[in-house]
Design a protein around this motif. Structure first.
Motif, PDB file in Angstrom:
ATOM      1  N   UNK A  58     -19.389 -13.815  22.779  1.00  0.00           N
ATOM      2  CA  UNK A  58     -18.015 -12.935  22.013  1.00  0.00           C
ATOM      3  C   UNK A  58     -17.273 -12.824  23.029  1.00  0.00           C
ATOM      4  N   UNK A  59     -15.869 -13.004  22.503  1.00  0.00           N
ATOM      5  CA  UNK A  59     -14.927 -13.360  23.143  1.00  0.00           C
ATOM      6  C   UNK A  59     -13.638 -12.188  22.728  1.00  0.00           C
ATOM      7  N   UNK A  60     -12.444 -12.296  23.569  1.00  0.00           N
ATOM      8  CA  UNK A  60     -11.370 -11.152  23.298  1.00  0.00           C
ATOM      9  C   UNK A  60     -10.122 -11.918  23.539  1.00  0.00           C
ATOM     10  N   UNK A  61      -9.057 -11.715  22.726  1.00  0.00           N
ATOM     11  CA  UNK A  61      -7.603 -12.057  23.018  1.00  0.00           C
ATOM     12  C   UNK A  61      -7.258 -11.334  24.109  1.00  0.00           C
ATOM     13  N   UNK A  62      -6.682 -12.015  25.325  1.00  0.00           N
ATOM     14  CA  UNK A  62      -6.148 -11.086  26.621  1.00  0.00           C
ATOM     15  C   UNK A  62      -4.570 -10.899  26.189  1.00  0.00           C
ATOM     16  N   UNK A  63      -4.106  -9.738  26.341  1.00  0.00           N
ATOM     17  CA  UNK A  63      -2.753  -9.277  25.976  1.00  0.00           C
ATOM     18  C   UNK A  63      -1.983  -8.647  27.210  1.00  0.00           C
ATOM     19  N   UNK A  64      -0.824  -8.810  27.442  1.00  0.00           N
ATOM     20  CA  UNK A  64      -0.244  -8.391  28.592  1.00  0.00           C
ATOM     21  C   UNK A  64      -0.417  -6.676  28.624  1.00  0.00           C
ATOM     22  N   UNK A  65      -0.498  -6.254  27.470  1.00  0.00           N
ATOM     23  CA  UNK A  65      -0.597  -4.798  27.390  1.00  0.00           C
ATOM     24  C   UNK A  65      -1.937  -4.245  28.056  1.00  0.00           C
ATOM     25  N   UNK A  66      -2.822  -5.014  28.373  1.00  0.00           N
ATOM     26  CA  UNK A  66      -4.173  -4.800  29.054  1.00  0.00           C
ATOM     27  C   UNK A  66      -3.941  -4.785  30.656  1.00  0.00           C
ATOM     28  N   UNK A  67      -2.858  -5.174  30.920  1.00  0.00           N
ATOM     29  CA  UNK A  67      -2.676  -5.245  32.335  1.00  0.00           C
ATOM     30  C   UNK A  67      -2.779  -3.766  32.955  1.00  0.00           C
ATOM     31  N   UNK A  68      -3.759  -3.478  33.959  1.00  0.00           N
ATOM     32  CA  UNK A  68      -3.916  -2.336  34.618  1.00  0.00           C
ATOM     33  C   UNK A  68      -5.319  -1.736  34.033  1.00  0.00           C
ATOM     34  N   UNK A  69      -5.836  -2.463  33.022  1.00  0.00           N
ATOM     35  CA  UNK A  69      -7.241  -1.987  32.709  1.00  0.00           C
ATOM     36  C   UNK A  69      -8.235  -3.175  32.941  1.00  0.00           C
ATOM     37  N   UNK A  70      -9.179  -3.018  33.694  1.00  0.00           N
ATOM     38  CA  UNK A  70     -10.047  -4.070  34.339  1.00  0.00           C
ATOM     39  C   UNK A  70     -10.947  -4.499  33.286  1.00  0.00           C
ATOM     40  N   UNK A  71     -11.116  -5.763  33.028  1.00  0.00           N
ATOM     41  CA  UNK A  71     -12.112  -6.310  32.211  1.00  0.00           C
ATOM     42  C   UNK A  71     -13.373  -7.119  33.185  1.00  0.00           C
ATOM     43  N   UNK A 126       2.543 -17.599  28.329  1.00  0.00           N
ATOM     44  CA  UNK A 126       2.048 -17.931  29.774  1.00  0.00           C
ATOM     45  C   UNK A 126       2.712 -19.028  30.449  1.00  0.00           C
ATOM     46  N   UNK A 127       2.840 -20.040  29.523  1.00  0.00           N
ATOM     47  CA  UNK A 127       3.251 -20.891  30.468  1.00  0.00           C
ATOM     48  C   UNK A 127       4.704 -20.859  31.417  1.00  0.00           C
ATOM     49  N   UNK A 128       4.789 -21.041  32.611  1.00  0.00           N
ATOM     50  CA  UNK A 128       5.952 -20.811  33.571  1.00  0.00           C
ATOM     51  C   UNK A 128       6.096 -19.525  33.985  1.00  0.00           C
ATOM     52  N   UNK A 129       5.068 -18.611  33.586  1.00  0.00           N
ATOM     53  CA  UNK A 129       5.071 -16.995  34.032  1.00  0.00           C
ATOM     54  C   UNK A 129       4.668 -16.940  35.461  1.00  0.00           C
ATOM     55  N   UNK A 130       5.280 -16.091  36.230  1.00  0.00           N
ATOM     56  CA  UNK A 130       5.044 -16.270  37.695  1.00  0.00           C
ATOM     57  C   UNK A 130       4.963 -14.747  37.982  1.00  0.00           C
ATOM     58  N   UNK A 133       2.530 -10.772  36.571  1.00  0.00           N
ATOM     59  CA  UNK A 133       1.951 -11.268  35.476  1.00  0.00           C
ATOM     60  C   UNK A 133       1.069 -12.653  35.747  1.00  0.00           C
ATOM     61  N   UNK A 134       2.027 -13.545  36.470  1.00  0.00           N
ATOM     62  CA  UNK A 134       1.359 -14.639  36.755  1.00  0.00           C
ATOM     63  C   UNK A 134       0.028 -14.590  37.586  1.00  0.00           C
ATOM     64  N   UNK A 135       0.188 -13.854  38.689  1.00  0.00           N
ATOM     65  CA  UNK A 135      -0.985 -13.555  39.441  1.00  0.00           C
ATOM     66  C   UNK A 135      -2.075 -12.980  38.769  1.00  0.00           C
ATOM     67  N   UNK A 136      -1.563 -11.818  37.866  1.00  0.00           N
ATOM     68  CA  UNK A 136      -3.034 -11.093  37.057  1.00  0.00           C
ATOM     69  C   UNK A 136      -3.435 -12.132  36.272  1.00  0.00           C
ATOM     70  N   UNK A 137      -2.757 -13.024  35.409  1.00  0.00           N
ATOM     71  CA  UNK A 137      -3.436 -13.921  34.563  1.00  0.00           C
ATOM     72  C   UNK A 137      -4.181 -14.914  35.398  1.00  0.00           C
ATOM     73  N   UNK A 138      -3.878 -15.567  36.238  1.00  0.00           N
ATOM     74  CA  UNK A 138      -4.533 -16.312  37.350  1.00  0.00           C
ATOM     75  C   UNK A 138      -5.725 -15.820  37.864  1.00  0.00           C
ATOM     76  N   UNK A 139      -5.933 -14.633  37.792  1.00  0.00           N
ATOM     77  CA  UNK A 139      -7.014 -13.778  38.234  1.00  0.00           C
ATOM     78  C   UNK A 139      -7.980 -13.882  37.491  1.00  0.00           C
TER      79      UNK A 139
END
Length: 284
Positions: free
Chosen positions: A14-27, A42-46, A49-55
């Motif tokens: 079971x999956x979930x769509x990851x949204x920027x508004x979730x930043x700060x809430x740990x999954x 997300x292409x080209x985002x640094x 936000x880029x580090x958060x996504x990469x994590x």
């Protein structure tokens, strides 16, 4: 996490769509089994936000669901976008790329998903463009059955058109269960007939979402509300017929706190675990 031995699926559970508004809430990896994003966001985002996504891409299996390929558009394909998506997938180890079987541009972006005419000519045209994208990516893509509110120039049913495109393009299917329900109400067909007419061997994963009730006979696909009981029931029928397909919860508007979203994700897991039918085993 529920797993199957069917190798056609790029992810499990079971999956979930990851949204920027979730930043700060740990999954945590125990909360969901896989995540999905729109690559254009997300292409080209640094930066942070880029580090958060990469994590997240380093800890979770990811799939991507595009917004702007516009596969049915009369305008030429944006091959630079396709090349950027290819690089993005390699960089983040993306398991699957899906898009909408619709169009959203001509000489510019129209900011909506518009229906492709259900005609033989459109089948050939769209399938050729899908093959072109697959050639650039050097892999198959999955097309999603979309919601639509008009069927201009219709020569065949939605199901016939979808199956013809999948066959002609030799591509895969992203099964959107809510879109089947919405279209079945709006266009007055049996959702189970549509569901059971889909090619099991082409399904890569599924979407489930909420919608807006404009009227008893008009539903609008918004991804802005919780999943309703009839859609959950249709998902259960899909599991009984196809087996426990990996399924992702979409929520794009009116996004509630993460614990509420995870409660819905847990409802997907419960239904997958309760599936009594054996999954269909398909040789690819």
């Amino acid at each position: 996490m529920l797993t199957t031995d069917n190798e056609q699926y790029p992810v499990q559970g079971a999956g979930l769509g990851l949204r920027r508004s979730m930043m700060g809430e740990e999954l945590s990896p125990g909360a969901v089994d896989f995540l999905e994003v729109a690559p254009e966001n997300w292409i080209g985002v640094g930066g942070r936000f880029g580090r958060w996504f990469r994590g997240y891409t380093e800890r979770f299996p990811f799939v991507i669901h595009g917004l702007s390929l516009s596969i049915g558009s009369p305008a030429p394909l944006d091959l630079e976008l396709v090349k950027s998506i290819k690089q993005f997938m390699r960089r983040h180890n993306i398991r699957c790329y899906s898009e909408h079987l619709s169009y959203c541009s001509d000489h510019g972006h129209l900011y909506d998903l518009l229906p492709i005419p259900f005609t033989s000519e459109a089948v050939r045209y769209v399938a050729g463009r899908i093959r072109q994208v697959q050639d650039v990516l050097e892999q198959r893509i999955a097309m999603e059955n979309v919601s639509y509110y008009a069927a201009p120039g219709r020569e065949m049913s939605e199901l016939e058109f979808l199956n013809a495109v999948l066959e002609e393009a030799d591509c895969d299917l992203l099964l959107d269960v809510n879109n089947i329900y919405v279209n079945a109400i709006n266009h007055r067909y049996d959702p189970l007939d549509f569901l059971y007419g889909l090619p099991a061997e082409r399904i890569r994963y599924a979407h489930v979402a909420g919608h807006f009730d404009e009227a008893d006979d008009l539903k609008v696909d918004t991804h802005g509300a919780p999943v309703i009981d009839p859609v959950w029931q249709l998902l259960e029928r899909a599991y009984e017929h196809f087996g426990p397909i990996p399924t992702l919860l979409e929520r794009d508007f009116n996004i509630p706190p993460l614990p509420e979203l995870l409660e819905e994700v847990s409802l997907i897991r419960q239904r997958q675990a309760n599936t009594v039918a054996e999954p269909l085993h398909v040789c690819r």
